[in-house]
Design a protein around this motif. Structure first.
Motif, short mmCIF file in Angstrom:
data_model
loop_
_atom_site.label_atom_id
_atom_site.label_comp_id
_atom_site.label_asym_id
_atom_site.label_seq_id
_atom_site.Cartn_x
_atom_site.Cartn_y
_atom_site.Cartn_z
N GLY A 165 41.68 12.45 -37.13
CA GLY A 165 41.90 10.86 -37.50
C GLY A 165 42.21 10.46 -38.89
N ILE A 166 42.10 11.37 -39.79
CA ILE A 166 42.14 11.09 -40.95
C ILE A 166 43.52 11.55 -41.57
N GLY A 167 43.52 13.13 -41.14
CA GLY A 167 44.62 13.82 -41.65
C GLY A 167 44.39 14.78 -42.78
N PRO A 168 45.40 15.35 -43.57
CA PRO A 168 45.15 16.31 -44.65
C PRO A 168 44.15 15.61 -45.80
N VAL A 169 43.19 16.61 -46.11
CA VAL A 169 42.42 16.32 -47.10
C VAL A 169 42.48 17.09 -48.34
N ASP A 170 42.11 16.84 -49.40
CA ASP A 170 41.91 17.74 -50.62
C ASP A 170 40.98 18.63 -50.72
N ARG A 171 41.20 19.66 -51.38
CA ARG A 171 40.06 20.77 -51.49
C ARG A 171 38.82 20.21 -52.07
N GLU A 172 38.95 19.53 -53.08
CA GLU A 172 37.70 18.96 -53.74
C GLU A 172 37.01 18.18 -52.85
N GLU A 173 37.43 17.81 -51.78
CA GLU A 173 36.35 16.90 -50.86
C GLU A 173 36.00 17.74 -49.82
N ILE A 174 36.00 19.00 -49.79
CA ILE A 174 35.37 19.94 -48.82
C ILE A 174 34.19 20.46 -49.41
N VAL A 175 33.13 20.29 -48.51
CA VAL A 175 31.74 21.06 -48.59
C VAL A 175 31.36 21.80 -47.50
N LYS A 176 30.43 22.77 -47.80
CA LYS A 176 29.93 23.37 -46.63
C LYS A 176 28.85 22.73 -45.81
N GLY A 177 28.73 23.11 -44.57
CA GLY A 177 27.97 22.37 -43.55
C GLY A 177 27.23 23.34 -42.51
N TYR A 178 25.99 22.91 -42.09
CA TYR A 178 25.47 23.90 -41.28
C TYR A 178 25.25 22.86 -40.08
N GLU A 179 25.67 23.41 -38.80
CA GLU A 179 25.34 22.35 -37.64
C GLU A 179 24.18 22.68 -36.60
N LEU A 180 23.25 21.59 -37.06
CA LEU A 180 21.84 21.52 -36.46
C LEU A 180 22.28 21.42 -35.12
N SER A 181 22.94 20.41 -34.69
CA SER A 181 23.27 19.95 -33.15
C SER A 181 24.62 19.51 -33.04
N LYS A 182 25.11 19.28 -31.83
CA LYS A 182 26.41 18.96 -31.67
C LYS A 182 27.00 17.77 -32.52
N GLY A 183 27.89 18.11 -33.53
CA GLY A 183 28.10 16.79 -34.37
C GLY A 183 27.37 16.48 -35.55
N ASN A 184 25.95 16.94 -35.63
CA ASN A 184 25.11 16.82 -36.69
C ASN A 184 25.13 17.99 -37.76
N PHE A 185 25.36 17.61 -38.76
CA PHE A 185 25.57 18.80 -39.90
C PHE A 185 24.74 18.46 -40.92
N VAL A 186 23.90 19.62 -41.57
CA VAL A 186 23.62 19.50 -42.95
C VAL A 186 24.42 19.86 -44.02
N LEU A 187 24.69 19.19 -44.95
CA LEU A 187 25.86 19.53 -45.95
C LEU A 187 25.05 19.96 -47.10
#
Length: 306
Positions: free
Chosen positions: A53-75
């Motif tokens: 829904g957004i398209g290509p993003v910059d590498r600086e905007e990417i962080v790691k996330g752990y999925e607790l439940s479907k679609g629910n992430f801890v960043l």
């Protein structure tokens, strides 16, 4: 040594410290890897980081996330992850010794060679090696490397010591969940004797150089042929092992007897080549001679009867 040490530090047993160097005992095989290519242009395909829904993003905007439940992430950002890493230590503390048979094979992960770091470490290194050999024990400890703590074992190996990284308990699936449906029964003595006889006939010292990855060899040959063919399609005929099982009812006794009877006294070598057409051609004249002899003998008996 030409190879780069995986770890340098000291093994400590109580008050004794032994300076050592650890080297990888294995290397990656000569496997062939492929890249995806855009056929019309012949150029390799690259991948972009995109958000739905957004398209290509910059590498600086990417962080790691752990999925607790479907679609629910801890960043988590890199600094937070870095803060919990185990401090790299230069000491491998031997905390426990176990019998060699106590550790199941699926806990072992990767082997490394352990050698003394210098001449001054030789004596203590040899004492540890021989003490392990005499007691038939494996030493256990935890090695801190690159921010992680690895469970490791040490055992004597020739003039040196082999360190093997071990999987933790939560990394190993329990065998019972896979083996529970297998019947708990004993085979008949006759079947068991035939099977062990077959095993004895095919037993031989392990020679790893006798085994080859035939798929990788075939891929290399295909790549060479394709390069010479200048883009033309090259198809290889591969002989597949027979999958015909015959009847659903397996006469195990007959199959084992046939296997024992057909097996040579010497163990079969892997990847043995089939007889060539040239060998078959040599046998043809012998059959023809036998036919002529039989015909002459019949003709002679016919004249005698007349």
């Amino acid at each position: 040594m030409a190879a780069r040490a995986y770890w340098q530090g000291q093994i400590r047993l109580a008050l004794v410290s032994i300076p050592v160097e650890i080297y990888a005992a294995t290397k990656s095989g000569a496997s062939i890897s492929f890249r995806q290519i855009h056929e019309p242009s012949g150029k390799p395909i690259k991948y972009e980081k995109v958000v739905q829904g957004i398209g290509p993003v910059d590498r600086e905007e990417i962080v790691k996330g752990y999925e607790l439940s479907k679609g629910n992430f801890v960043l988590l950002d890199d600094e937070e992850i870095e803060a919990v890493k185990i401090e790299s230590r230069k000491t491998l503390e031997l905390v426990q010794f176990v019998d060699q048979h106590e550790i199941d094979v699926f806990y072992f992960e990767k082997p490394y060679y352990v050698v003394p770091a210098d001449d001054l470490a030789d004596e203590a290194f040899i004492v540890l090696r021989e003490a392990l050999r005499k007691s038939r024990k494996i030493a256990l400890g935890q090695l801190s490397v690159r921010g992680r703590e690895q469970l490791v074992s040490l055992r004597p190996c020739g003039k040196g010591i082999v360190l093997e990284t071990l999987r933790y308990a939560d990394e190993v699936r329990q065998a019972q969940s896979y083996f529970s449906e297998i019947p708990d029964e004993k085979p008949s003595e006759d079947l068991l004797d035939l099977a062990t006889t077959l095993i004895d006939k095919k037993s031989a010292p392990f020679e790893p150089e006798e085994f080859r990855d035939r798929y990788v060899e075939a891929l290399k040959a295909l790549v060479e042929k394709k390069a010479k063919a200048k883009g033309k399609k090259v198809l290889e005929d591969v002989e597949e092992p027979s999958t015909d099982r015959g009847s659903n009812v397996i006469d195990l006794m007959a199959a084992l007897k046939k296997s024992v009877g057909n097996s040579d006294t010497a163990p079969a070598k892997p990847a043995k080549k089939a007889p060539t057409k040239k060998t078959t051609a040599k046998k043809a004249p012998a059959k023809a001679t036998a036919s002529k002899t039989k015909a002459a003998s019949s003709s002679g008996r016919a004249r005698k009867s007349a």
